[in-house]
Design an enzyme around this catalytic site. Structure first.
Site, short mmCIF file in Angstrom:
data_model
loop_
_atom_site.label_atom_id
_atom_site.label_comp_id
_atom_site.label_asym_id
_atom_site.label_seq_id
_atom_site.Cartn_x
_atom_site.Cartn_y
_atom_site.Cartn_z
N ILE A 89 3.18 4.38 -0.42
CA ILE A 89 4.40 4.62 -1.18
C ILE A 89 4.98 3.31 -1.69
O ILE A 89 5.42 3.22 -2.84
CB ILE A 89 5.43 5.37 -0.30
CG1 ILE A 89 4.96 6.81 -0.04
CG2 ILE A 89 6.80 5.38 -0.96
CD1 ILE A 89 5.84 7.59 0.92
N ASP A 148 7.46 -10.11 8.63
CA ASP A 148 7.62 -9.15 9.71
C ASP A 148 9.11 -8.86 9.81
O ASP A 148 9.90 -9.71 10.25
CB ASP A 148 7.10 -9.73 11.03
CG ASP A 148 7.21 -8.77 12.19
OD1 ASP A 148 7.88 -7.73 12.05
OD2 ASP A 148 6.66 -9.07 13.27
N VAL A 149 9.53 -7.67 9.39
CA VAL A 149 10.96 -7.37 9.32
C VAL A 149 11.61 -7.32 10.69
O VAL A 149 12.85 -7.32 10.79
CB VAL A 149 11.22 -6.05 8.56
CG1 VAL A 149 10.77 -6.15 7.12
CG2 VAL A 149 10.59 -4.86 9.27
N LYS A 206 14.03 7.33 11.54
CA LYS A 206 14.25 7.78 10.17
C LYS A 206 15.58 8.52 10.01
O LYS A 206 16.23 8.41 8.96
CB LYS A 206 13.09 8.67 9.72
CG LYS A 206 11.77 7.90 9.57
CD LYS A 206 11.87 6.78 8.54
CE LYS A 206 10.54 6.14 8.24
NZ LYS A 206 10.63 5.06 7.22
N ARG A 263 0.84 -1.20 0.00
CA ARG A 263 0.00 0.00 0.00
C ARG A 263 0.88 1.25 0.00
O ARG A 263 2.09 1.19 0.20
CB ARG A 263 -0.92 0.01 1.22
CG ARG A 263 -0.17 0.02 2.55
CD ARG A 263 -1.14 -0.08 3.72
NE ARG A 263 -0.44 -0.12 4.99
CZ ARG A 263 -1.03 -0.21 6.17
NH1 ARG A 263 -2.35 -0.27 6.22
NH2 ARG A 263 -0.32 -0.25 7.28
N ARG A 268 3.15 -7.21 6.16
CA ARG A 268 3.00 -7.78 7.50
C ARG A 268 1.55 -8.05 7.82
O ARG A 268 1.20 -9.00 8.51
CB ARG A 268 3.61 -6.83 8.54
CG ARG A 268 3.62 -7.38 9.97
CD ARG A 268 4.33 -6.43 10.91
NE ARG A 268 3.68 -5.14 10.98
CZ ARG A 268 2.68 -4.84 11.80
NH1 ARG A 268 2.19 -5.76 12.63
NH2 ARG A 268 2.13 -3.63 11.79
N ILE A 315 3.36 13.26 2.18
CA ILE A 315 2.85 12.50 1.04
C ILE A 315 1.47 11.96 1.37
O ILE A 315 1.23 11.48 2.49
CB ILE A 315 3.80 11.32 0.70
CG1 ILE A 315 5.23 11.82 0.51
CG2 ILE A 315 3.31 10.58 -0.54
CD1 ILE A 315 5.44 12.78 -0.63
N GLY A 323 7.47 0.48 7.39
CA GLY A 323 7.59 1.41 8.52
C GLY A 323 6.28 1.54 9.27
O GLY A 323 5.20 1.29 8.72
N TYR A 350 9.67 7.96 15.83
CA TYR A 350 9.67 7.91 14.37
C TYR A 350 10.83 8.72 13.79
O TYR A 350 11.55 8.25 12.90
CB TYR A 350 8.34 8.44 13.85
CG TYR A 350 8.16 8.38 12.35
CD1 TYR A 350 7.88 7.18 11.72
CD2 TYR A 350 8.26 9.54 11.57
CE1 TYR A 350 7.71 7.12 10.34
CE2 TYR A 350 8.08 9.49 10.20
CZ TYR A 350 7.81 8.27 9.58
OH TYR A 350 7.64 8.23 8.21
#
Length: 234
Positions: free
Chosen positions: A14, A48-49, A144, A12, A34, A173, A77, A140
């Site tokens: 970006i 799941d990273v 980043k 979904r 995920r 965005i 993210g 966050y």
């Protein structure tokens, strides 16, 4: 030539726009998700990273389907917003585990075959908030901004093997992730943006695709802003 492209969080927003951009260019695209379902028309991999075994399995599935990963876009993210005095430890660490540690984990996994092939492209999706900071987003923003050090360190480590490592820093965005942004905060951010508008996922995708292409073969260690000028110079 069609390349094997792996995009984390590609179901979904970006990530999906990036997947579509590569697919339109003729690449073989695998996307991880995920939650939810894989987008129609793409090879989806549940991953799941934050889980090392899940990450390893995802890379193996992509390789089994399309061959060694030649392009990685680490886009997965999450956010867990809250003011620092009341932010729970797990809300801070969960965001770092997904956005920063997860990105490193995926890059480490795919870099092994890239080193052998002496070619590869790694692109991390960061955020302008990692450099401007944002109230209620200390976790966050930290995750980043950490991607910058990761990008430049890996650029040094992998450059001799013809592997480039770059980062894009989107601004405001139009995705699900900004739906929780208040109207007041949105107006503030747009007012700080020279183009005076929000961006689209497609505009980010075009820059990612450029960084993964031959036209950017001499670009590595770069942090490329895609934010209409917000935070320029950061």
């Amino acid at each position: 030539m069609s390349r094997t492209v792996l995009i984390t969080g590609g179901n979904r927003g970006i990530g999906l726009s990036i997947a579509r951009a590569f697919a339109e260019a003729g690449d073989k695209v695998a996307v991880t998700h995920r939650t939810g379902e894989a987008p129609e028309g793409f090879f989806g991999i549940h991953c799941d990273v934050t889980d090392p075994e899940s990450a390893r399995r995802a890379v193996k599935e992509a390789e089994a389907r399309f061959g060694p990963v030649e392009v990685l876009v680490a886009n997965a993210g999450i956010t867990r917003d809250g003011l620092a005095p009341t932010l729970r430890d797990e809300d801070f660490t969960d965001v770092l585990q997904t956005n920063l540690v997860g990105a490193f984990r995926m890059a480490r996994l795919v870099s092994r075959s890239m080193i052998g092939a002496k070619w590869g492209r790694i692109v991390f999706v960061s955020s302008v908030m990692g450099f401007l900071g944002s109230p209620g987003q200390s976790n966050y923003a930290a995750s980043k901004s950490g991607l910058l050090g990761l990008t430049r360190s890996l650029a040094w480590e992998l450059g001799a093997r013809n592997i480039t490592v770059n980062m894009v820093t989107p601004g405001l965005i139009e995705t699900d992730m900004i739906r929780g942004v208040t109207d007041k905060r949105r107006e503030q951010l747009v007012a700080q943006t020279p183009l005076r508008r929000t961006g689209t996922p497609q505009e980010v995708a075009e820059v990612v695709r450029f960084l993964a292409g031959d036209g950017a073969s001499y670009v590595t260690g770069a942090a490329v802003p895609v934010g209409g000028g917000v935070g320029m110079g950061q």
